[in-house]
Design a protein around this motif. Sequence first.
Motif, mmCIF file in Angstrom:
data_model
loop_
_atom_site.group_PDB
_atom_site.id
_atom_site.type_symbol
_atom_site.label_atom_id
_atom_site.label_comp_id
_atom_site.label_asym_id
_atom_site.label_seq_id
_atom_site.Cartn_x
_atom_site.Cartn_y
_atom_site.Cartn_z
ATOM 1 N N VAL A 7 8.117 -1.012 5.514
ATOM 2 C CA VAL A 7 6.941 -1.838 5.780
ATOM 3 C C VAL A 7 5.730 -0.920 5.753
ATOM 4 C CG1 VAL A 7 5.834 -3.444 7.380
ATOM 5 C CG2 VAL A 7 8.341 -3.358 7.228
ATOM 6 N N LYS B 101 -5.769 -9.047 11.133
ATOM 7 C CA LYS B 101 -5.289 -7.912 11.920
ATOM 8 C C LYS B 101 -4.753 -8.309 13.294
ATOM 9 C CE LYS B 101 -8.650 -5.281 9.366
ATOM 10 N NZ LYS B 101 -8.868 -6.473 8.516
ATOM 11 N N PHE C 141 3.231 -11.360 11.839
ATOM 12 C CA PHE C 141 3.609 -11.190 10.429
ATOM 13 C C PHE C 141 4.872 -10.336 10.335
ATOM 14 C CE2 PHE C 141 -1.157 -11.499 9.397
ATOM 15 C CZ PHE C 141 -1.072 -12.830 9.038
ATOM 16 N N PHE C 142 4.865 -9.226 11.061
ATOM 17 C CA PHE C 142 5.994 -8.293 11.018
ATOM 18 C C PHE C 142 7.284 -9.002 11.432
ATOM 19 C CE2 PHE C 142 8.896 -5.183 12.779
ATOM 20 C CZ PHE C 142 8.837 -4.147 11.861
ATOM 21 N N LEU D 286 7.455 -4.577 2.446
ATOM 22 C CA LEU D 286 6.571 -5.589 3.029
ATOM 23 C C LEU D 286 5.235 -4.903 3.278
ATOM 24 C CD1 LEU D 286 5.815 -8.245 4.513
ATOM 25 C CD2 LEU D 286 6.932 -7.297 6.560
ATOM 26 N N ILE E 151 1.540 -5.383 4.771
ATOM 27 C CA ILE E 151 0.739 -6.236 5.651
ATOM 28 C C ILE E 151 -0.714 -5.768 5.639
ATOM 29 C CG2 ILE E 151 0.435 -7.106 8.002
ATOM 30 C CD1 ILE E 151 3.421 -6.575 8.476
ATOM 31 N N ASP E 152 -1.589 -6.637 5.138
ATOM 32 C CA ASP E 152 -3.022 -6.309 5.079
ATOM 33 C C ASP E 152 -3.826 -7.606 5.199
ATOM 34 O OD1 ASP E 152 -5.300 -4.790 4.838
ATOM 35 O OD2 ASP E 152 -5.288 -4.798 2.653
ATOM 36 N N TYR F 32 -0.803 -9.013 13.233
ATOM 37 C CA TYR F 32 0.131 -8.065 12.617
ATOM 38 C C TYR F 32 1.549 -8.187 13.167
ATOM 39 C CZ TYR F 32 -3.217 -5.324 9.846
ATOM 40 O OH TYR F 32 -4.114 -4.911 8.903
ATOM 41 N N GLU G 202 3.463 -9.108 -0.212
ATOM 42 C CA GLU G 202 2.152 -8.758 0.318
ATOM 43 C C GLU G 202 1.609 -9.915 1.139
ATOM 44 O OE1 GLU G 202 -1.985 -7.045 -1.530
ATOM 45 O OE2 GLU G 202 -1.158 -8.825 -2.511
ATOM 46 N N ILE G 203 1.238 -9.623 2.382
ATOM 47 C CA ILE G 203 0.602 -10.622 3.241
ATOM 48 C C ILE G 203 -0.902 -10.388 3.171
ATOM 49 C CG2 ILE G 203 0.547 -11.685 5.525
ATOM 50 C CD1 ILE G 203 3.355 -11.598 4.289
ATOM 51 N N TYR H 87 8.546 -11.674 8.819
ATOM 52 C CA TYR H 87 8.964 -11.274 7.471
ATOM 53 C C TYR H 87 9.889 -10.056 7.405
ATOM 54 C CZ TYR H 87 5.890 -14.877 5.741
ATOM 55 O OH TYR H 87 5.318 -16.104 5.469
ATOM 56 N N VAL I 205 1.696 -0.832 6.600
ATOM 57 C CA VAL I 205 0.646 -1.560 7.318
ATOM 58 C C VAL I 205 -0.669 -0.802 7.190
ATOM 59 C CG1 VAL I 205 -0.029 -2.628 9.501
ATOM 60 C CG2 VAL I 205 2.400 -2.345 8.963
#
Length: 199
Positions: free
Chosen positions: A137, A117, A123-124, A111, A113-114, A120, A41-42, A127, A139
């Motif tokens: 993933v 913003k 991050f993608f 994965l 992603i939150d 994004y 978790e990001i 990871y 999002v």
Amino acid sequence: MKYLEELEQSALDRDIPIMQRAGLEELIGELIKRQSSSVLEIGSAVGYSALMMVNNVDHLTVETIERDDERYREAYQNIHDYHQEERIIVHHDDALLMDTATLKVAPYDCLFIDAAKAQYQKFFEKYIPYVKKDGFVFVDNLDFHGMIYDIDHIRNRNTRALVRKIKRFRDWIKNNDLYNVEYREIGDGICIITRKDFE
């Protein structure tokens, strides 16, 4: 579904951005359906979503990254208070600068992603190599309160710039030949991304 209502309400009362219930239910449903055992978790915030995941998905381990000092401390305390230290690993770091060698349970089934913003895509790209080939993933916040559909009428310049970045990520991932993207109008807009070579 087991809800951590007190923790949820505390975050909402203080305007701490946590995932909307509908989106979180969708994530938990996907984890159960896919028999996932690990999530990266990001963006931990106060630990609410990580705690919701491990409270509702059997045999799940969540590794989560939080940059903000105060939120990290609160997330760490909440994880301790709910006795989930063995199932949730929380890192105090900037996900974009973090040394990935310190990740504990890679590769991951999911994965999530939150976080910031505007980042994004970064991050993608950083990871996705740590997601299993048949993983996914998830999002959140891809509609940004519906503003994504009416960018030109957003008065605040910073908000307009942020929403443009969210739209840029949406367009980039949708047109990326390597991935399947399933968008769902749930919560504040979510998408599920999988590798095309693992259909």
